[in-house]
Design a protein around this motif. Sequence first.
Motif, PDB file in Angstrom:
ATOM      1  N   GLN A  32      36.899 -10.423  84.606  1.00  0.00           N
ATOM      2  CA  GLN A  32      37.057  -9.115  83.982  1.00  0.00           C
ATOM      3  C   GLN A  32      37.726  -8.214  85.012  1.00  0.00           C
ATOM      4  OE1 GLN A  32      33.532  -6.788  83.131  1.00  0.00           O
ATOM      5  NE2 GLN A  32      34.499  -5.919  81.312  1.00  0.00           N
ATOM      6  N   ARG A  33      38.841  -7.629  84.625  1.00  0.00           N
ATOM      7  CA  ARG A  33      39.586  -6.753  85.530  1.00  0.00           C
ATOM      8  C   ARG A  33      38.775  -5.482  85.795  1.00  0.00           C
ATOM      9  NH1 ARG A  33      44.424  -8.193  86.708  1.00  0.00           N
ATOM     10  NH2 ARG A  33      45.267 -10.035  85.711  1.00  0.00           N
ATOM     11  N   TRP A  44      39.262  -8.606  79.925  1.00  0.00           N
ATOM     12  CA  TRP A  44      39.030  -9.974  80.380  1.00  0.00           C
ATOM     13  C   TRP A  44      40.372 -10.685  80.509  1.00  0.00           C
ATOM     14  CZ3 TRP A  44      34.456 -11.907  82.001  1.00  0.00           C
ATOM     15  CH2 TRP A  44      33.333 -11.107  81.767  1.00  0.00           C
ATOM     16  N   HIS A 118      38.595  -7.195  90.427  1.00  0.00           N
ATOM     17  CA  HIS A 118      37.834  -7.752  89.312  1.00  0.00           C
ATOM     18  C   HIS A 118      36.397  -7.246  89.319  1.00  0.00           C
ATOM     19  CE1 HIS A 118      40.858 -11.020  90.350  1.00  0.00           C
ATOM     20  NE2 HIS A 118      41.319 -10.403  89.277  1.00  0.00           N
ATOM     21  N   PHE A 133      40.473  -8.655  75.684  1.00  0.00           N
ATOM     22  CA  PHE A 133      41.137  -9.680  76.496  1.00  0.00           C
ATOM     23  C   PHE A 133      42.623  -9.345  76.550  1.00  0.00           C
ATOM     24  CE2 PHE A 133      42.097 -13.823  78.122  1.00  0.00           C
ATOM     25  CZ  PHE A 133      40.903 -14.451  78.432  1.00  0.00           C
TER      26      PHE A 133
END
Length: 159
Positions: A32-33, A44, A118, A133
Amino acid sequence: MIGSCARASSPTLLVAGVIVHDEATNRVVLLQRSENAKFAQGMWDLPVGKSEPGEPITETAVRELYEETGLAVKPESLKVAHIIHGAWGVEAPNGFRTVVFVAHEWTGEPLNREPRKHAQVRWVAADAIPDAFVDTTASALHRYLTNGPAVSLDGWPRT
């Protein structure tokens, strides 16, 4: 002609991504960024990154996967799962090509090795992929998991 010359002077960005797929449990490694990420904050994604000059794409995949997750794979064990050809992207005004590999063999356990980029790295059930996403890699992952088309085009005019 000026536009075509300008376009030719900036190369298409080459990117590698890796789907680490544990077939026995049908789960994949996702990240996950973070809110500090250059793009897609909070979204994601697959482990993915840019190729360095002179670096073979398989080495890019191996390096990026290890840098982001701590998982080690051998370049020769990677299989091409999907190709994404984007007309433009972040840091890629002249387009990008992402080669998404799949790895069924690895060593290590997923770790968040780049916490400034992340928020988390973890296993996710293949039937529970988060909705938030990154579009291009979500498409590649979905197509891999469903044996769909192996190439996606993003941002190109439809004919």
